[in-house]
Design a protein around this motif. Structure first.
Motif, short mmCIF file in Angstrom:
data_model
loop_
_atom_site.label_atom_id
_atom_site.label_comp_id
_atom_site.label_asym_id
_atom_site.label_seq_id
_atom_site.Cartn_x
_atom_site.Cartn_y
_atom_site.Cartn_z
N SER A 38 1.89 0.11 1.41
CA SER A 38 2.39 -0.45 0.14
C SER A 38 2.45 -1.97 0.26
O SER A 38 2.23 -2.54 1.33
CB SER A 38 3.78 0.09 -0.14
OG SER A 38 4.70 -0.38 0.85
N SER A 39 2.79 -2.63 -0.84
CA SER A 39 2.98 -4.08 -0.79
C SER A 39 4.05 -4.45 0.23
O SER A 39 3.89 -5.41 1.01
CB SER A 39 3.39 -4.61 -2.18
OG SER A 39 2.39 -4.37 -3.12
N ASP A 76 -1.64 -7.99 -7.59
CA ASP A 76 -0.31 -7.75 -7.01
C ASP A 76 0.48 -9.07 -7.02
O ASP A 76 0.85 -9.61 -5.98
CB ASP A 76 -0.46 -7.21 -5.60
CG ASP A 76 0.85 -6.64 -5.03
OD1 ASP A 76 1.88 -6.73 -5.73
OD2 ASP A 76 0.82 -6.13 -3.90
N THR A 134 -0.96 -2.49 -5.82
CA THR A 134 0.10 -2.32 -4.84
C THR A 134 -0.19 -1.27 -3.77
O THR A 134 0.67 -0.96 -2.97
CB THR A 134 1.41 -1.94 -5.55
OG1 THR A 134 1.21 -0.72 -6.29
CG2 THR A 134 1.84 -3.03 -6.52
N THR A 135 -1.42 -0.76 -3.75
CA THR A 135 -1.81 0.23 -2.75
C THR A 135 -2.92 -0.34 -1.88
O THR A 135 -3.88 -0.92 -2.38
CB THR A 135 -2.32 1.53 -3.42
OG1 THR A 135 -1.30 2.04 -4.28
CG2 THR A 135 -2.69 2.58 -2.39
#
Length: 424
Positions: free
Chosen positions: A268-269, A296, A255-256
């Motif tokens: 971020s997502s 993700d 998510t990064t």
């Protein structure tokens, strides 16, 4: 009936990056002799089938494939002698069982795929059929729309662009030949634009230009300018396809996201999804591959929820042509399309199984090359046979890419007036 296998032999050759890969020869008792060569990826998903390398630092910097070659010659070949080349699924299953691992790490996916492709080609030749018709049936006649890579970034180039591929897609053309002409002209026009700005016109692994640009967005805008200068209409004649290969700039594969090449900072997502919405609103984007990283899953799902009704959201690293992950994606609505790469899964049969799962779910699927390619044209026939509607096979430069385009031109000419060409 196809001929029976009398010989299977492998050798080490070089791919388009000058790295070793596997070529397999198969001979049949009716005199048929064919070969197939295996591609190799640079941007790979962690769940891909394993490409077996020797690890000998004193030879090809550890990238030799003599172990894979030996596995074909000493382990696989003796078990296939006497089998009918037309027994593709049986042969592929036998090799999977011989390997005995979920990711083909014992024999190597490069060894297994080389045999699988060569066997399919031998069967087609034995029956006097073109490969696309042997694999796809007598009604097979749709030529895929090409997504031509014209700007490279990410893992495929040493430049300031984070996004791995920016592609031009001639979805509005009346035929494959005319579509190919339009994007080839756009590609050459793009070179003139880059030169006029004092930017580099060297190419990346897949043949697209690899200039240092001020931002990822500038790459899209420059392509749109090239489309217009070439005499075509963005969003009408030619659209844009993106491959973020987001795992390549996600340190946690989750998510990064670090857009460090372009100076885009840490996202971020949710930031990536918002960026996607802005770009789809602003530009004629048709497909977006791997907009989020391979682990993700929730980000991918939200991206698809927001944009899947407008574009094809294509999973590559997240699905790796594996029905186990594709099935999960279908259940969780992670994407709406899958990229199909033969060497991600390792056999022709398993690749066809992945296509079948997409069809059954109403998902689209796109056939793709790898960044390390050979002059083998198996991919072109496979794309026609699978009737998926799109192929990724690089730019209008580098002969290992052009070979696939030329093969598709041959197939279109062979089909004549019966050939079909359409986006959806």
């Amino acid at each position: 009936m196809t001929g029976k296998i009398t010989a299977v032999k492998a050798m080490e050759i070089l791919d388009s990056r000058g790295n070793p890969t596997v070529r397999v020869f198969v001979a049949l008792n009716d005199g048929t002799t064919v070969s197939a060569s295996v591609p190799s990826g640079a941007s790979t998903g962690e769940n891909e089938a394993i490409e077996l390398r020797d690890g000998d630092a004193g030879r090809y910097l550890g990238k030799g494939v003599l172990k894979a070659v030996a596995n074909v010659n000493a382990v696989i070949a003796p078990r296939l002698i006497g089998m009918a080349a037309g027994d593709q699924a049986t042969i592929d299953e036998l090799m999977i069982d011989l390997d005995g691992t979920p990711n083909k790490s014992t024999l190597g996916a490069n060894a297994i795929l080389g045999v699988s492709m060569a066997v399919a080609r031998a069967a087609a030749t034995s029956l006097g059929l073109p490969l696309y018709r042997y694999l796809g049936g007598t009604a097979c006649r749709r030529i895929p729309v090409p997504a031509m890579n014209i700007i490279n970034g990410g893992a495929h180039a040493d430049n300031s662009v984070d996004i791995q591929e920016f592609m031009a897609v001639p979805f509005g053309a009346p035929s494959f030949g005319e579509g190919l002409r339009s994007i080839a002209e756009t590609f050459h026009t793009l070179k003139k634009i880059l030169k006029s700005r004092g930017l580099a016109t060297g190419v990346g692994d897949e043949g697209g230009y690899a200039p240092n640009l001020a931002s990822n967005e500038e790459a899209i805008e420059t392509i749109i300018e090239a489309i217009e200068q070439a005499g075509y209409r963005p969003g009408v004649d030619i659209g844009i396809s993106l491959d973020s290969a987001a795992s390549s700039f996600s340190p946690d594969l989750g998510t990064t996201y670090e857009l460090s090449r372009s100076g885009g900072g840490r996202l971020s997502s949710s930031d990536m999804i918002a960026l996607g919405e802005r770009w789809v609103d602003k530009y004629p984007i048709l497909t977006w591959e791997d907009p989020l990283a391979e682990n993700d899953w929730e980000g991918f799902r939200r991206f698809t929820e927001r944009l899947g009704h407008r574009i094809d959201v294509v999973g590559d690293d997240i699905f790796v042509t594996n029905t186990r992950y594709i099935e999960r994606g279908i259940q969780e609505k992670t994407a709406n399309s899958v990229l199909i790469k033969l060497n991600q899964i390792g056999t022709v049969t398993e690749s066809i199984d992945a296509v079948r799962m997409c069809r059954d779910a109403g998902w689209r699927y796109f056939i793709s090359h790898r960044s390390g390619e050979t002059e083998d044209t198996f991919l072109a026939d496979f794309a026609v046979a699978m009737d998926g509607g799109q192929i990724k096979t690089g730019s209008a430069s580098r002969s290992e890419r052009i070979a696939k385009y030329n093969r598709l031109l041959e197939i279109e000419q062979e089909l004549g007036a019966t050939a079909l060409y359409y986006w959806k």
